[in-house]
Enzyme design. Sequence first.
Site, PDB file in Angstrom:
ATOM      1  N   PHE B 227      -0.583  36.022 -30.724  1.00 36.68           N
ATOM      2  CA  PHE B 227      -1.188  37.138 -30.591  1.00 36.68           C
ATOM      3  C   PHE B 227      -1.797  37.507 -29.397  1.00 36.68           C
ATOM      4  CE2 PHE B 227      -4.700  40.229 -31.367  1.00 36.68           C
ATOM      5  CZ  PHE B 227      -4.126  40.968 -32.533  1.00 36.68           C
ATOM      6  N   ASP B 336      -4.191  33.084 -22.390  1.00 42.81           N
ATOM      7  CA  ASP B 336      -4.679  34.307 -22.958  1.00 42.81           C
ATOM      8  C   ASP B 336      -6.050  33.687 -23.689  1.00 42.81           C
ATOM      9  OD1 ASP B 336      -6.041  36.127 -24.489  1.00 42.81           O
ATOM     10  OD2 ASP B 336      -4.168  37.189 -25.271  1.00 42.81           O
ATOM     11  N   LYS B 367     -13.941  39.329 -26.464  1.00 44.26           N
ATOM     12  CA  LYS B 367     -14.715  39.028 -27.473  1.00 44.26           C
ATOM     13  C   LYS B 367     -16.111  38.344 -26.966  1.00 44.26           C
ATOM     14  CE  LYS B 367     -11.026  38.116 -30.374  1.00 44.26           C
ATOM     15  NZ  LYS B 367     -10.951  38.449 -31.988  1.00 44.26           N
ATOM     16  N   THR B 391     -10.605  54.449 -15.363  1.00 49.00           N
ATOM     17  CA  THR B 391     -11.941  55.091 -15.144  1.00 49.00           C
ATOM     18  C   THR B 391     -12.958  54.226 -15.158  1.00 49.00           C
ATOM     19  OG1 THR B 391     -11.329  57.328 -16.323  1.00 49.00           O
ATOM     20  CG2 THR B 391     -13.397  57.242 -15.857  1.00 49.00           C
TER      21      THR B 391
END
Lengths: 512, 512
Positions: B227, B336, B367, B391
């Site tokens: 995931f 990850d 997280k 941005t």
Amino acid sequence: MVRSSNLNVFAAAAKRATNCDGNLYVNLFRRGKHTATATATNDVDIVNEPKEPLIRTATIPGPKSIELIKELNTIQLASPIQLFVDYESSIGNYLCDADGNLFLDIYSQISSIPLGYNHPALIEALRDPANTSAFINRPALGILPPKDLVDRLRASLLSVAPPGLNEVQTMACGSCSVENAMKAAFFWYQTRIRDGREVTREEMDSCLANQYPGSPYLTIMSFKHGFHGRTFGALSCTHSKYIHKLDVPSFDWPIAPFPIYRYPLEDNERENKATDDQCLEEIQDLIERFNRKGRPVAGLIVEPIQGEGGDNHGSKYFFNQLQKIAKSQQVVFICDEVQTGCGPTGKFWAHEHWELDNPPDIVTFSKKMLTGGYFYKAHLRPDQGFRIFNTWLGDPSKLALLERVIKVIKRDNLLESVKETGKEMLKGLKEAETRFPGLVSRSRGVGTFCAIDFVTPELRNEVIKRLHLKGIHCGGSGAAALRVRTTLTFNKNHNDIFIDRLHNVLAELNNS
Amino acid sequence: MVRSSNLNVFAAAAKRATNCDGNLYVNLFRRGKHTATATATNDVDIVNEPKEPLIRTATIPGPKSIELIKELNTIQLASPIQLFVDYESSIGNYLCDADGNLFLDIYSQISSIPLGYNHPALIEALRDPANTSAFINRPALGILPPKDLVDRLRASLLSVAPPGLNEVQTMACGSCSVENAMKAAFFWYQTRIRDGREVTREEMDSCLANQYPGSPYLTIMSFKHGFHGRTFGALSCTHSKYIHKLDVPSFDWPIAPFPIYRYPLEDNERENKATDDQCLEEIQDLIERFNRKGRPVAGLIVEPIQGEGGDNHGSKYFFNQLQKIAKSQQVVFICDEVQTGCGPTGKFWAHEHWELDNPPDIVTFSKKMLTGGYFYKAHLRPDQGFRIFNTWLGDPSKLALLERVIKVIKRDNLLESVKETGKEMLKGLKEAETRFPGLVSRSRGVGTFCAIDFVTPELRNEVIKRLHLKGIHCGGSGAAALRVRTTLTFNKNHNDIFIDRLHNVLAELNNS
């Protein structure tokens, strides 16, 4: 206690501001009375800004910014940095850099500052004990929302929802808003195709392996020169500058023409209408072609004004016809208002200028809205949970800030002010065309969302450089346009300074 | 002034907390002395939590949550909502819901709360006047950073950078971190192929049209059950549950096997090593196959522990060999750590357990880190500006909060505490296996990042439901696992409560 400590903060800010720009402004507020309690928003006024820019260094960036750029470059690529900013000393529409230069800001952090720097309403929101938890306990909003979420949504996003759109999904940034809006379009397309039948085992298994039929050959139509973000889905719809896209694998989705008009509009109505019609015909063809070859168009995504790709405006006629095509082809109409939303065109949403019979199916937002997200029609609500989902799904602290921003926009009639200021701005740009026909052309704008073209990209870049040296912080759009992206508190006095210095720079260049 | 107003805030929080759980806890701090000044972090202690959970309603969610779910459902799909939460009254590892139920939280907002609710260090960060600007003036970080950015990065992210990684790029969320890490891998691949030659006009033009060669046929290898997020690029690497992926067009990139071990590990070393070798062989084959067919693998992305797809752990051997393959094939190794990073395994980064000769090429985070982003090796710095850009590029206010979080982690030796608590937790889970061999199996974990499998998904779901009713807020992973995702302040006392109630639920079910 809160009141006293806030006043201390303001006093400190005033001190810093004085340090930054000498004695240009002493009083921090237009009105003397200020009570910084949670409910005192109505007593607070906008900050008393300096009267004009002040440039202290011979070059921009100045020596302190250059030193900090070098330092940052040991940690990450720092070459795009324009200035290091003293945000504590910045105020209203004035940006103070690390060298003490004070710029009138017509770029507002790529159009993302709604009211100006250090606005009292935002300081209040921060200091309000009722917001403490929102700032320090970021929840998984999609499963464990705070008990005041419904109230917060009503007081912020829903209070400015585009007429006819009553549902909203929050996201953390503009790109994620666009990506999830496109997912919502795909979900709806497949739900419609499935027509009530259950998801098959083959669909479940194949999608986990990134294969058809679970991962279908659906597409989103986007527009030449459009910009929608830089994540893989959004980037497949972005076509403004090659440097954004080079080397990144992309979905081979349809790319439609976007009208590029002749200006002034009033002198080119027939030709521009022909441009619209030609684009619309190609759009219709493109959808049919992709549908025929088994790569159906589930949605289209379009900006009301292409704000990165050159400030290209579509007409009311164009967008009304585009919506008709989308409806007849059952294509979800996604209006990307990340840059145009929250008032800079003089209406809260730019698409309101089109006077559509009913709103776009989805309207995405971010930047000035402080939170990302999208409004959508009820049929685009996903049929099951966790299809539009991630850990944070936005940030309630940004809703707390947005609520105050919206209150100020309404209280101070800022949309009216934007309209008035915008008229003056466009007048000033057109006067520049008249005075310097060899240098500039195509002045255009709605509200203060304005732009003007230069004969060459090099000239545009030179003008930006010289405007910086004259204390105007600004930036470009597309190949050769200067784009104006002010806060909503940017008024006629600010505009006079900008227009005056733009004319001065053009006069210098005209004579050189 | 700040001191006094902070004390007021704490007093209010204590009052609310008392309202929520009766008289379970009165004193808010373990030590009596508390000075809430900006520099007083060392004087602040963790909150004095209630002694145990307290459930007041017959069902979970309770009537107030149910009412609020109905209200929210008029605005957006609210079916996934578990509880509406009273975050003001939540404290430390205890989550208080809108009905006044007080849960021991072993899920921590999908693993995203580092220290617990309303931690004094975060309240301080919020109240510190030095941080005011960071909370209310969100900059365009990639062009106009605040003058203290370098200091803030050093005090927060760089102070916990994985050994050997000295560069960092901030992002607003986990998905954007993953998407941009993949882009960095693609940029590097093409830069290497170009070998110094200029970008061609054909590349520039074709990428704007989403076509080869500007949009190359490069791929990222991901892993079954992995995931990495739900935006289009990240989602193409996600393979945990079909509901995340169904109906979304996907890149047809290689998907490699991830080892699924037999437990207990000490009894299955030979078989698990064989599993590793088989996976590694297939990975090598897959890369070669994609390279041969003109769809080269530029990067691979892998979680140290597959935290959504079933808590699947890879061995130290597996990851060392994987890195060797990546190196030999010139594939960028993206680790990850969005869910594993920031301490829950007892090391700050889970990959540190692998004892690699040199770190992964890129480490993504979000997280518990409060900001998204990724660390990377210097050669992965893009060759030009604006290639990794948007941005906001993150949010300095999150760095201000993270700085305090890291100070507390170091001051209170929280990584040591996690290790100790984790040992006890795994012991308690293994005892459950011994007592209820017909119900649970495969206890596994590093630090408090633990899981246990149930014989069926239905049993897992029933256990989660009953644990909620016993005051343990928890969630699943993959098809049939309970996953434990605590804060870093979750200690042995908390663990005793969790293990005790888990055993009780299993005993009930064993007897029924």
